[in-house]
Design a protein around this motif. Structure first.
Motif, PDB file in Angstrom:
ATOM      1  N   TYR A  45       0.828  -1.202   0.000  1.00  0.00           N
ATOM      2  CA  TYR A  45       0.000   0.000   0.000  1.00  0.00           C
ATOM      3  C   TYR A  45       0.868   1.261   0.000  1.00  0.00           C
ATOM      4  CZ  TYR A  45      -3.944   3.077   0.849  1.00  0.00           C
ATOM      5  OH  TYR A  45      -4.882   4.064   0.732  1.00  0.00           O
ATOM      6  N   ILE A  46       1.957   1.226   0.732  1.00  0.00           N
ATOM      7  CA  ILE A  46       2.889   2.371   0.726  1.00  0.00           C
ATOM      8  C   ILE A  46       3.446   2.564  -0.687  1.00  0.00           C
ATOM      9  CG2 ILE A  46       5.153   3.148   1.547  1.00  0.00           C
ATOM     10  CD1 ILE A  46       4.396   1.821   4.275  1.00  0.00           C
ATOM     11  N   GLY A  47       3.829   1.467  -1.329  1.00  0.00           N
ATOM     12  CA  GLY A  47       4.319   1.536  -2.705  1.00  0.00           C
ATOM     13  C   GLY A  47       3.258   2.070  -3.653  1.00  0.00           C
ATOM     14  N   PHE A  48       2.025   1.630  -3.453  1.00  0.00           N
ATOM     15  CA  PHE A  48       0.914   2.097  -4.276  1.00  0.00           C
ATOM     16  C   PHE A  48       0.724   3.600  -4.131  1.00  0.00           C
ATOM     17  CE2 PHE A  48      -3.638   3.210  -4.247  1.00  0.00           C
ATOM     18  CZ  PHE A  48      -3.936   2.993  -5.574  1.00  0.00           C
ATOM     19  N   LEU A  49       0.726   4.087  -2.900  1.00  0.00           N
ATOM     20  CA  LEU A  49       0.555   5.522  -2.673  1.00  0.00           C
ATOM     21  C   LEU A  49       1.703   6.324  -3.287  1.00  0.00           C
ATOM     22  CD1 LEU A  49      -0.787   5.565   1.002  1.00  0.00           C
ATOM     23  CD2 LEU A  49      -2.083   5.900  -1.116  1.00  0.00           C
ATOM     24  N   ASN A  50       2.916   5.820  -3.155  1.00  0.00           N
ATOM     25  CA  ASN A  50       4.063   6.513  -3.753  1.00  0.00           C
ATOM     26  C   ASN A  50       3.980   6.502  -5.284  1.00  0.00           C
ATOM     27  OD1 ASN A  50       5.378   7.375  -1.419  1.00  0.00           O
ATOM     28  ND2 ASN A  50       6.400   5.414  -1.166  1.00  0.00           N
ATOM     29  N   SER A  51       3.487   5.409  -5.850  1.00  0.00           N
ATOM     30  CA  SER A  51       3.375   5.350  -7.310  1.00  0.00           C
ATOM     31  C   SER A  51       2.326   6.340  -7.811  1.00  0.00           C
ATOM     32  CB  SER A  51       3.037   3.941  -7.780  1.00  0.00           C
ATOM     33  OG  SER A  51       1.701   3.615  -7.473  1.00  0.00           O
ATOM     34  N   ARG A  52       1.301   6.591  -7.019  1.00  0.00           N
ATOM     35  CA  ARG A  52       0.296   7.584  -7.414  1.00  0.00           C
ATOM     36  C   ARG A  52       0.921   8.968  -7.456  1.00  0.00           C
ATOM     37  NH1 ARG A  52      -4.917   6.635  -3.914  1.00  0.00           N
ATOM     38  NH2 ARG A  52      -5.418   8.671  -4.743  1.00  0.00           N
ATOM     39  N   LYS A  53       1.838   9.246  -6.523  1.00  0.00           N
ATOM     40  CA  LYS A  53       2.549  10.528  -6.566  1.00  0.00           C
ATOM     41  C   LYS A  53       3.362  10.614  -7.852  1.00  0.00           C
ATOM     42  CE  LYS A  53       3.239  11.062  -1.590  1.00  0.00           C
ATOM     43  NZ  LYS A  53       4.254  11.055  -0.534  1.00  0.00           N
ATOM     44  N   ALA A  54       4.068   9.539  -8.170  1.00  0.00           N
ATOM     45  CA  ALA A  54       4.879   9.510  -9.388  1.00  0.00           C
ATOM     46  C   ALA A  54       3.981   9.615 -10.615  1.00  0.00           C
ATOM     47  CB  ALA A  54       5.709   8.227  -9.437  1.00  0.00           C
ATOM     48  N   GLU A  55       2.827   8.953 -10.569  1.00  0.00           N
ATOM     49  CA  GLU A  55       1.894   9.003 -11.686  1.00  0.00           C
ATOM     50  C   GLU A  55       1.416  10.431 -11.924  1.00  0.00           C
ATOM     51  OE1 GLU A  55      -2.606   7.529 -12.119  1.00  0.00           O
ATOM     52  OE2 GLU A  55      -1.185   5.896 -11.814  1.00  0.00           O
ATOM     53  N   ASN A  56       1.073  11.142 -10.847  1.00  0.00           N
ATOM     54  CA  ASN A  56       0.646  12.536 -10.976  1.00  0.00           C
ATOM     55  C   ASN A  56       1.755  13.389 -11.576  1.00  0.00           C
ATOM     56  OD1 ASN A  56      -1.874  11.999  -9.962  1.00  0.00           O
ATOM     57  ND2 ASN A  56      -1.351  12.574  -7.876  1.00  0.00           N
ATOM     58  N   TYR A  57       2.988  13.143 -11.137  1.00  0.00           N
ATOM     59  CA  TYR A  57       4.122  13.882 -11.669  1.00  0.00           C
ATOM     60  C   TYR A  57       4.294  13.583 -13.161  1.00  0.00           C
ATOM     61  CZ  TYR A  57       8.926  15.052 -12.821  1.00  0.00           C
ATOM     62  OH  TYR A  57      10.029  15.539 -13.448  1.00  0.00           O
ATOM     63  N   LEU A  58       4.207  12.294 -13.527  1.00  0.00           N
ATOM     64  CA  LEU A  58       4.365  11.911 -14.927  1.00  0.00           C
ATOM     65  C   LEU A  58       3.248  12.480 -15.793  1.00  0.00           C
ATOM     66  CD1 LEU A  58       5.561   8.218 -14.582  1.00  0.00           C
ATOM     67  CD2 LEU A  58       6.903  10.195 -15.298  1.00  0.00           C
ATOM     68  N   ILE A  59       2.024  12.502 -15.268  1.00  0.00           N
ATOM     69  CA  ILE A  59       0.901  13.047 -16.022  1.00  0.00           C
ATOM     70  C   ILE A  59       1.123  14.531 -16.275  1.00  0.00           C
ATOM     71  CG2 ILE A  59      -1.547  13.661 -15.850  1.00  0.00           C
ATOM     72  CD1 ILE A  59      -1.983  10.907 -14.541  1.00  0.00           C
ATOM     73  N   GLN A  60       1.579  15.264 -15.263  1.00  0.00           N
ATOM     74  CA  GLN A  60       1.836  16.694 -15.434  1.00  0.00           C
ATOM     75  C   GLN A  60       2.968  16.918 -16.432  1.00  0.00           C
ATOM     76  OE1 GLN A  60       2.563  18.099 -11.488  1.00  0.00           O
ATOM     77  NE2 GLN A  60       0.402  18.113 -10.912  1.00  0.00           N
ATOM     78  N   THR A  61       4.022  16.102 -16.343  1.00  0.00           N
ATOM     79  CA  THR A  61       5.149  16.237 -17.260  1.00  0.00           C
ATOM     80  C   THR A  61       4.722  15.921 -18.685  1.00  0.00           C
ATOM     81  OG1 THR A  61       6.654  15.617 -15.481  1.00  0.00           O
ATOM     82  CG2 THR A  61       7.500  15.464 -17.709  1.00  0.00           C
ATOM     83  N   LEU A  62       3.988  14.828 -18.847  1.00  0.00           N
ATOM     84  CA  LEU A  62       3.510  14.442 -20.168  1.00  0.00           C
ATOM     85  C   LEU A  62       2.603  15.512 -20.751  1.00  0.00           C
ATOM     86  CD1 LEU A  62       3.396  12.298 -22.378  1.00  0.00           C
ATOM     87  CD2 LEU A  62       1.491  11.254 -21.151  1.00  0.00           C
ATOM     88  N   SER A  63       1.725  16.064 -19.930  1.00  0.00           N
ATOM     89  CA  SER A  63       0.829  17.125 -20.376  1.00  0.00           C
ATOM     90  C   SER A  63       1.625  18.326 -20.858  1.00  0.00           C
ATOM     91  CB  SER A  63      -0.103  17.535 -19.230  1.00  0.00           C
ATOM     92  OG  SER A  63      -0.869  18.652 -19.608  1.00  0.00           O
ATOM     93  N   SER A  64       2.660  18.683 -20.139  1.00  0.00           N
ATOM     94  CA  SER A  64       3.500  19.813 -20.526  1.00  0.00           C
ATOM     95  C   SER A  64       4.200  19.550 -21.859  1.00  0.00           C
ATOM     96  CB  SER A  64       4.533  20.082 -19.429  1.00  0.00           C
ATOM     97  OG  SER A  64       5.437  21.075 -19.832  1.00  0.00           O
ATOM     98  N   VAL A  65       4.735  18.343 -22.019  1.00  0.00           N
ATOM     99  CA  VAL A  65       5.430  17.979 -23.260  1.00  0.00           C
ATOM    100  C   VAL A  65       4.448  17.975 -24.434  1.00  0.00           C
ATOM    101  CG1 VAL A  65       6.585  16.077 -24.458  1.00  0.00           C
ATOM    102  CG2 VAL A  65       7.283  16.697 -22.149  1.00  0.00           C
ATOM    103  N   LEU A  66       3.267  17.399 -24.232  1.00  0.00           N
ATOM    104  CA  LEU A  66       2.279  17.353 -25.302  1.00  0.00           C
ATOM    105  C   LEU A  66       1.808  18.760 -25.691  1.00  0.00           C
ATOM    106  CD1 LEU A  66       0.139  14.236 -24.325  1.00  0.00           C
ATOM    107  CD2 LEU A  66       1.758  14.453 -26.206  1.00  0.00           C
ATOM    108  N   THR A  67       1.592  19.606 -24.695  1.00  0.00           N
ATOM    109  CA  THR A  67       1.181  20.985 -24.974  1.00  0.00           C
ATOM    110  C   THR A  67       2.238  21.691 -25.802  1.00  0.00           C
ATOM    111  OG1 THR A  67      -0.110  21.091 -22.942  1.00  0.00           O
ATOM    112  CG2 THR A  67       0.534  23.189 -23.910  1.00  0.00           C
ATOM    113  N   SER A  68       3.486  21.512 -25.444  1.00  0.00           N
ATOM    114  CA  SER A  68       4.587  22.128 -26.180  1.00  0.00           C
ATOM    115  C   SER A  68       4.659  21.594 -27.606  1.00  0.00           C
ATOM    116  CB  SER A  68       5.900  21.862 -25.447  1.00  0.00           C
ATOM    117  OG  SER A  68       6.985  22.346 -26.192  1.00  0.00           O
ATOM    118  N   THR A  69       4.484  20.284 -27.765  1.00  0.00           N
ATOM    119  CA  THR A  69       4.530  19.666 -29.092  1.00  0.00           C
ATOM    120  C   THR A  69       3.391  20.176 -29.969  1.00  0.00           C
ATOM    121  OG1 THR A  69       5.551  17.677 -28.176  1.00  0.00           O
ATOM    122  CG2 THR A  69       4.511  17.463 -30.329  1.00  0.00           C
ATOM    123  N   VAL A  70       2.205  20.257 -29.410  1.00  0.00           N
ATOM    124  CA  VAL A  70       1.050  20.760 -30.164  1.00  0.00           C
ATOM    125  C   VAL A  70       1.283  22.218 -30.559  1.00  0.00           C
ATOM    126  CG1 VAL A  70      -1.402  21.379 -29.970  1.00  0.00           C
ATOM    127  CG2 VAL A  70      -0.627  19.131 -29.234  1.00  0.00           C
TER     128      VAL A  70
END
Length: 137
Positions: A45-70
């Motif tokens: 469960y601790i790993g799961f919660l930490n992965s959600r933090k990483a997932e949020n970070y990756l989603i924000q990063t991906l969104s930024s990259v996609l916005t820039s590409t578009v």
């Protein structure tokens, strides 16, 4: 600071149904006791919660990259559209200079072209225009 191998005795309350379900899954989880099961469940469960933090970070990063590409693609397309518009303008001026077309005929041609582009959704083919002009349609 406690070492990783050091264990602490804790007391906590848990619903009976949860304990029964955990007992049923001890073998499946690859553990021999409730203590091991709870420890593994907490680590998971601790790993799961930490992965959600990483997932949020990756989603924000991906969104930024996609916005820039578009945005970059939009800029490239806008530059290409501008260049095409310049070339079409040059062609229009050459054709207008070399042909004697009255204003009424030009208005009719404009209306016909607008309707045609709407009808064919912008997919213009030179061959179709040629056939129309030669009355082959």
């Amino acid at each position: 600071m406690a070492k990783e191998s050091e264990k602490v005795r804790l007391g906590f309350y848990i619903e009976k149904e949860v304990v029964e379900r955990a007992d049923e899954l001890l073998t499946y989880a690859g553990v021999r006791s409730r203590n091991e099961f709870v420890a593994e469940a907490m680590k998971f469960y601790i790993g799961f919660l930490n992965s959600r933090k990483a997932e949020n970070y990756l989603i924000q990063t991906l969104s930024s990259v996609l916005t820039s590409t578009v945005h970059d693609s939009e800029n490239r397309l806008a530059r290409m559209d501008f260049k095409l518009a310049v070339e079409i303008s040059k062609l229009a001026h050459v054709i207008a200079y070399s042909h004697d077309i009255d204003e009424e005929a030009l208005k009719k041609l404009h209306l016909k072209c607008v309707n045609e582009v709407k009808r064919i959704n912008g997919s213009i083919e030179f061959e179709d225009a040629y056939k129309y002009q030669k009355r082959e349609v």
